[in-house]
Design an enzyme around this catalytic site. Structure first.
Site, PDB file in Angstrom:
ATOM      1  N   LYS A 167      -5.691   7.362  -7.912  1.00  0.00           N
ATOM      2  CA  LYS A 167      -6.287   7.757  -6.631  1.00  0.00           C
ATOM      3  C   LYS A 167      -5.227   7.852  -5.539  1.00  0.00           C
ATOM      4  O   LYS A 167      -5.182   8.817  -4.781  1.00  0.00           O
ATOM      5  CB  LYS A 167      -7.357   6.722  -6.217  1.00  0.00           C
ATOM      6  CG  LYS A 167      -7.802   6.865  -4.773  1.00  0.00           C
ATOM      7  CD  LYS A 167      -8.832   5.823  -4.376  1.00  0.00           C
ATOM      8  CE  LYS A 167      -8.286   4.496  -3.935  1.00  0.00           C
ATOM      9  NZ  LYS A 167      -7.868   4.407  -2.531  1.00  0.00           N
ATOM     10  N   ASN A 168      -4.380   6.824  -5.468  1.00  0.00           N
ATOM     11  CA  ASN A 168      -3.459   6.756  -4.335  1.00  0.00           C
ATOM     12  C   ASN A 168      -2.253   7.695  -4.464  1.00  0.00           C
ATOM     13  O   ASN A 168      -1.402   7.739  -3.575  1.00  0.00           O
ATOM     14  CB  ASN A 168      -3.006   5.309  -4.105  1.00  0.00           C
ATOM     15  CG  ASN A 168      -4.143   4.483  -3.518  1.00  0.00           C
ATOM     16  OD1 ASN A 168      -5.168   5.032  -3.096  1.00  0.00           O
ATOM     17  ND2 ASN A 168      -3.969   3.171  -3.489  1.00  0.00           N
ATOM     18  N   CYS A 210     -11.345   0.915   4.437  1.00  0.00           N
ATOM     19  CA  CYS A 210     -11.841  -0.364   3.944  1.00  0.00           C
ATOM     20  C   CYS A 210     -11.768  -1.452   5.008  1.00  0.00           C
ATOM     21  O   CYS A 210     -10.887  -1.427   5.874  1.00  0.00           O
ATOM     22  CB  CYS A 210     -10.984  -0.823   2.761  1.00  0.00           C
ATOM     23  SG  CYS A 210     -11.392  -0.032   1.232  1.00  0.00           S
ATOM     24  N   ARG A 265      -5.633  -2.042  10.513  1.00  0.00           N
ATOM     25  CA  ARG A 265      -4.673  -1.206   9.814  1.00  0.00           C
ATOM     26  C   ARG A 265      -4.193  -0.143  10.797  1.00  0.00           C
ATOM     27  O   ARG A 265      -4.708   0.959  10.852  1.00  0.00           O
ATOM     28  CB  ARG A 265      -5.299  -0.594   8.572  1.00  0.00           C
ATOM     29  CG  ARG A 265      -5.625  -1.663   7.543  1.00  0.00           C
ATOM     30  CD  ARG A 265      -6.347  -1.098   6.378  1.00  0.00           C
ATOM     31  NE  ARG A 265      -5.477  -0.339   5.489  1.00  0.00           N
ATOM     32  CZ  ARG A 265      -5.941   0.376   4.456  1.00  0.00           C
ATOM     33  NH1 ARG A 265      -7.217   0.444   4.235  1.00  0.00           N
ATOM     34  NH2 ARG A 265      -5.106   1.035   3.672  1.00  0.00           N
ATOM     35  N   ASP A 283      -3.400  -4.611  -4.118  1.00  0.00           N
ATOM     36  CA  ASP A 283      -4.605  -3.970  -4.665  1.00  0.00           C
ATOM     37  C   ASP A 283      -5.093  -4.624  -5.962  1.00  0.00           C
ATOM     38  O   ASP A 283      -6.131  -4.239  -6.494  1.00  0.00           O
ATOM     39  CB  ASP A 283      -4.367  -2.468  -4.904  1.00  0.00           C
ATOM     40  CG  ASP A 283      -4.279  -1.689  -3.602  1.00  0.00           C
ATOM     41  OD1 ASP A 283      -4.633  -2.253  -2.552  1.00  0.00           O
ATOM     42  OD2 ASP A 283      -3.849  -0.519  -3.641  1.00  0.00           O
ATOM     43  N   ARG A 295     -15.567   4.903  -4.903  1.00  0.00           N
ATOM     44  CA  ARG A 295     -14.422   5.475  -4.188  1.00  0.00           C
ATOM     45  C   ARG A 295     -13.170   5.432  -5.056  1.00  0.00           C
ATOM     46  O   ARG A 295     -12.289   6.276  -4.918  1.00  0.00           O
ATOM     47  CB  ARG A 295     -14.140   4.680  -2.905  1.00  0.00           C
ATOM     48  CG  ARG A 295     -15.211   4.820  -1.853  1.00  0.00           C
ATOM     49  CD  ARG A 295     -14.798   4.120  -0.595  1.00  0.00           C
ATOM     50  NE  ARG A 295     -13.447   4.525  -0.208  1.00  0.00           N
ATOM     51  CZ  ARG A 295     -12.700   3.884   0.669  1.00  0.00           C
ATOM     52  NH1 ARG A 295     -13.146   2.798   1.251  1.00  0.00           N
ATOM     53  NH2 ARG A 295     -11.492   4.308   0.965  1.00  0.00           N
TER      54      ARG A 295
HETATM   55  C1  EPZ Z   1      -1.796   2.103   0.832  1.00  0.00           C
HETATM   56  O1  EPZ Z   1      -2.421   1.872   2.096  1.00  0.00           O
HETATM   57  C2  EPZ Z   1      -2.910   2.179  -0.167  1.00  0.00           C
HETATM   58  N1  EPZ Z   1      -3.799   3.289   0.163  1.00  0.00           N
HETATM   59  C3  EPZ Z   1      -3.678   0.867  -0.179  1.00  0.00           C
HETATM   60  O2  EPZ Z   1      -4.663   0.949  -1.190  1.00  0.00           O
HETATM   61  C4  EPZ Z   1      -2.707  -0.260  -0.494  1.00  0.00           C
HETATM   62  O3  EPZ Z   1      -3.387  -1.493  -0.407  1.00  0.00           O
HETATM   63  C5  EPZ Z   1      -1.545  -0.261   0.488  1.00  0.00           C
HETATM   64  O4  EPZ Z   1      -0.916   1.058   0.499  1.00  0.00           O
HETATM   65  C6  EPZ Z   1      -0.466  -1.272   0.167  1.00  0.00           C
HETATM   66  O5  EPZ Z   1       0.037  -1.037  -1.115  1.00  0.00           O
HETATM   67  C7  EPZ Z   1      -3.500   4.518  -0.262  1.00  0.00           C
HETATM   68  O6  EPZ Z   1      -2.465   4.769  -0.861  1.00  0.00           O
HETATM   69  C8  EPZ Z   1      -4.489   5.589   0.011  1.00  0.00           C
HETATM   70  P1  EPZ Z   1       0.603   0.434   4.216  1.00  0.00           P
HETATM   71  P2  EPZ Z   1      -1.572   2.085   3.423  1.00  0.00           P
HETATM   72  O7  EPZ Z   1       0.873   1.480   5.221  1.00  0.00           O
HETATM   73  O8  EPZ Z   1      -0.608   3.163   3.162  1.00  0.00           O
HETATM   74  C9  EPZ Z   1       0.893  -2.267   8.158  1.00  0.00           C
HETATM   75  C10 EPZ Z   1      -6.819   0.800  -2.090  1.00  0.00           C
HETATM   76  O9  EPZ Z   1      -7.600  -0.158  -2.325  1.00  0.00           O
HETATM   77  N2  EPZ Z   1       1.063  -1.040   8.951  1.00  0.00           N
HETATM   78  O10 EPZ Z   1       1.635   0.226   3.161  1.00  0.00           O
HETATM   79  O11 EPZ Z   1      -2.519   2.209   4.528  1.00  0.00           O
HETATM   80  C11 EPZ Z   1      -0.488  -2.408   7.572  1.00  0.00           C
HETATM   81  O12 EPZ Z   1      -1.408  -2.880   8.533  1.00  0.00           O
HETATM   82  C12 EPZ Z   1      -6.046   0.875  -0.793  1.00  0.00           C
HETATM   83  O13 EPZ Z   1      -6.649   1.743  -2.878  1.00  0.00           O
HETATM   84  C13 EPZ Z   1       1.368  -1.150  10.296  1.00  0.00           C
HETATM   85  O14 EPZ Z   1       1.512  -2.243  10.839  1.00  0.00           O
HETATM   86  O15 EPZ Z   1      -0.815   0.690   3.520  1.00  0.00           O
HETATM   87  C14 EPZ Z   1      -0.253  -3.339   6.428  1.00  0.00           C
HETATM   88  O16 EPZ Z   1      -0.211  -4.657   6.896  1.00  0.00           O
HETATM   89  C15 EPZ Z   1      -6.419  -0.203   0.173  1.00  0.00           C
HETATM   90  N3  EPZ Z   1       1.520   0.012  11.017  1.00  0.00           N
HETATM   91  C16 EPZ Z   1       1.150  -2.947   5.944  1.00  0.00           C
HETATM   92  O17 EPZ Z   1       1.744  -2.232   7.040  1.00  0.00           O
HETATM   93  C17 EPZ Z   1       1.366   1.237  10.468  1.00  0.00           C
HETATM   94  O18 EPZ Z   1       1.510   2.231  11.190  1.00  0.00           O
HETATM   95  C18 EPZ Z   1       1.192  -2.063   4.733  1.00  0.00           C
HETATM   96  O19 EPZ Z   1       0.345  -0.922   4.952  1.00  0.00           O
HETATM   97  C19 EPZ Z   1       1.069   1.335   9.091  1.00  0.00           C
HETATM   98  C20 EPZ Z   1       0.925   0.180   8.346  1.00  0.00           C
END
Ligand code: EPZ
Length: 429
Positions: free
Chosen positions: A22-23, A126, A131, A316, A408
Site C-alpha cells: 500500500k505505502n 489515522c 501528524r 507499522d 484500507r
Molecule cells: C508513512 O507515514 C506511512 N504512510 C505510515 O504508515 C508509517 O507509519 C510512517 O510512514 C512511518 O514509517 C504511508 O506511507 C502512506 P513520516 P508518514 O512522515 O510519511 C513526523 C500505515 O499504517 N513529521 O515518516 O506520514 C511525524 O509526525 C501508515 O500504513 C513531522 O514532524 O510518516 C512522525 O512523528 C500509518 N513533520 C514522524 O515525523 C512533518 O512534516 C515520521 O512521520 C512530517 C512528519
C-alpha cells in the site's frame, strides 16, 4: 457497517500470498501526475486507500484504467492500473477528499513541480497522534515554492518552476522524503536530500521515477541526489511486496502456532521484524517462494523492542507485536518512537484479558496464559489488525467492529486467513 467474527484457537497452516505494498502504491500513483504520458503500475493492491486515491487523482483530471485479468493470472494477483495525467484540469485537492487519507496530501509535490501551482487541503488520516506537514512544506520552500496557508488549505506557487536545493531533514520522514523526491525530479539543477528516509517504498518510488526519466541516485541511503530534468515520460513498474502485510501474517502465525508460506514476501524488506520473531521463538526460513514462518510447540518468548525508521523495527508492526507479546512467557517492553499516540490498541487488547501498562512511550506487557474472545473496535489500520491477531489466538468468539480501517490496508484479510484454517468471517451490514 461490516464486522469480522473470529473463533480463535486454530493453528494456521498453508500459504498466504502477499499483496503489493500500500505505502508504495500510493506514492507511485501520485507520481503519475508528473508526466503527461501513461504510467502503468502492476501488482497494485485492491484496497480502500487505493480507491480513495483514484478518486482524488480523478478530481485532477487523471484517467485511470484498471486492466482486466489475463489468462494465467492468479486469483490474488494485484491489479494493473494504466494512469494518464495527460490533462490536469484542476490543481486543487479539496478537503472532502484529502481529509480521508493523509497520503493524498502528497499530490502537492507533483502538482507544483509540473503545473507551478497547487492548492491542497491539510490532511486527515489515522488517529495516531499529531501528524504535521511542516517538513513537507519546508522541503517545497527550499525548492523555491512560495507557500501560504489559508482556510485550511496549503497554497503553493512556483510560476517559474522549482529549482534544485539542499534539503536537510531534522528528523527522518517518509512523507517528507517522498515529497522532496517527487518535486525535485522536475526542478532545475541538483537537489541533495540529507537524512532521507531509507524505507523500501522510497527506493521503489525512486526506481519508478528513474524509469520515467528522472535522475535519482542514493535512494535507500540517507543522502539522495536528484538531477532535475525538463520532463518525465511514461513507464511500467511493478509495486514491491508489502512488508507490513508480511510482518502481520508472520506475527499471526507466531501467535497461533502452525506453519505458513508467505508467498512473494522478501525477507530483506523486514529483517528487523524477522529477527524479533526468531527471538520470540518462531522459525523463519527464507525460500525462493517467499518466507516460511512456523512455531511448533515452543511458547512465545518475551522481547524488548523499540520502533525506529527503516531498517529498524517498523512502527507499522508495533501493534501486531504487542498482540503477540500478550501471550509471551514473561514481560516484554515495546517503545514507540515514531508516533506519540500510537497505543489506541492497548485498551482494546485489555478486553481479551491482556495485561499492558503504558508509561509515556513505553508499553510493558505481562504475558498471560490465555486470551478470551471479546467484542472489540479499533481506530486505526494497524491497531485493527492487532485485534484480529489476538482474536485468532483467543478462546471463543471475537467480534471486530468497524473494520473500515482494515479494508484500507489489508487485501482479502479474512480469505487469506481462512485459507490457512482460521475460523474468520466477514459479516456485512
Ligand atoms: C508513512 O507515514 C506511512 N504512510 C505510515 O504508515 C508509517 O507509519 C510512517 O510512514 C512511518 O514509517 C504511508 O506511507 C502512506 P513520516 P508518514 O512522515 O510519511 C513526523 C500505515 O499504517 N513529521 O515518516 O506520514 C511525524 O509526525 C501508515 O500504513 C513531522 O514532524 O510518516 C512522525 O512523528 C500509518 N513533520 C514522524 O515525523 C512533518 O512534516 C515520521 O512521520 C512530517 C512528519
Amino acid at each position: 457497517m461490516d464486522r469480522i467474527r473470529i473463533n480463535g484457537g486454530k493453528e494456521l497452516h498453508g500459504t498466504i500470498p502477499i499483496s503489493g505494498a500500500k505505502n508504495a502504491a500510493l506514492p507511485l500513483m501520485t507520481a503519475s501526475l508528473l508526466t503527461d504520458e501513461t504510467l502503468i503500475l502492476d501488482n497494485v493492491p485492491r484496497l480502500a486507500d487505493v480507491a480513495q486515491l483514484q478518486r482524488i487523482l480523478g478530481n485532477h483530471g487523471v484517467d485511470i484504467m484498471a486492466a482486466g485479468k489475463r489468462a494465467g493470472d492468479s486469483e490474488y494477483q494485484g491489479q494493473t492500473l494504466h494512469i494518464s495525467a495527460k490533462n490536469i484540469i484542476d490543481t486543487t485537492a479539496p478537503y472532502e477528499l484529502v481529509s480521508k487519507m493523509r497520503a493524498s496530501f502528497w499530490v502537492i509535490a507533483p502538482l507544483i513541480a509540473r503545473m507551478g501551482e497547487a492548492k491542497v487541503s491539510l490532511p486527515g488520516g489515522c488517529a495516531i497522534g499529531t501528524r504535521p506537514v511542516d517538513l513537507l512544506i519546508m522541503a517545497l520552500e527550499k525548492l523555491g515554492a512560495a507557500i501560504a496557508i489559508d482556510g485550511g488549505y496549503v497554497l503553493a506557487r512556483a510560476p517559474q518552476g522549482l529549482r534544485g536545493a539542499a534539503i536537510a531533514f531534522p528528523k527522518v520522514t517518509v512523507s517528507g522524503t517522498h515529497v522532496a523526491l517527487m518535486a525535485a525530479t522536475l526542478a532545475r539543477g541538483t537537489t541533495v536530500i540529507d537524512n532521507a528516509a531509507r524505507e523500501p517504498e522510497i527506493v521503489d518510488v525512486a526506481d519508478c521515477l528513474n524509469k520515467m526519466g528522472a535522475h535519482i541516485a542514493g535512494a535507500g541511503t540517507s543522502r539522495i541526489v536528484v538531477e532535475g530534468v525538463a520532463r518525465l515520460g511514461g513507464a511500467r513498474h511493478t509495486v514491491l511486496p508489502d512488508r507490513i502485510e508480511t510482518g502481520t501474517y508472520a506475527m499471526a502465525v507466531a501467535m497461533t502456532g502452525g506453519d505458513v508460506m508467505l508467498a512473494g514476501a522478501r525477507p530483506e524488506l523486514l529483517q528487523a521484524a524477522l529477527d524479533v520473531l526468531v527471538e520470540a521463538g518462531a522459525t523463519v526460513t527464507p525460500t525462493n517462494e517467499g518466507i516460511r514462518i512456523a512455531r511448533n510447540g515452543s511458547g512465545i518468548a518475551p522481547v524488548e523492542v523499540t520502533t525506529a525508521p527503516f531498517p529498524g523495527f517498523p512502527t507499522d508492526l508495533q501493534a501486531q507485536l504487542m498482540a503477540l507479546m500478550t501471550r509471551a512467557r514473561g514481560t516484554s517492553h515495546i517503545t514507540e518512537t515514531i508516533f506519540e499516540n500510537r497505543f489506541m490498541h492497548v485498551q482494546e487488547l485489555a478486553r481479551f484479558g491482556a495485561r499492558i501498562q503504558l508509561d509515556g512511550e513505553t508499553a510493558t506487557i505481562q504475558g498471560v496464559e490465555a486470551l478470551r474472545g471479546a467484542p472489540v473496535m479499533a481506530t486505526d489500520l494497524r491497531a485493527s489488525v492487532s485485534l484480529v491477531i489476538a482474536g485468532l489466538a483467543a478462546e471463543g468468539e471475537t467480534m471486530v467492529n468497524r473494520i473500515y480501517h482494515l479494508d484500507r490496508g489489508f487485501e482479502r484479510l479474512e480469505e487469506k486467513l481462512s485459507g490457512c484454517g482460521a475460523v474468520i468471517e466477514r459479516i456485512t451490514g
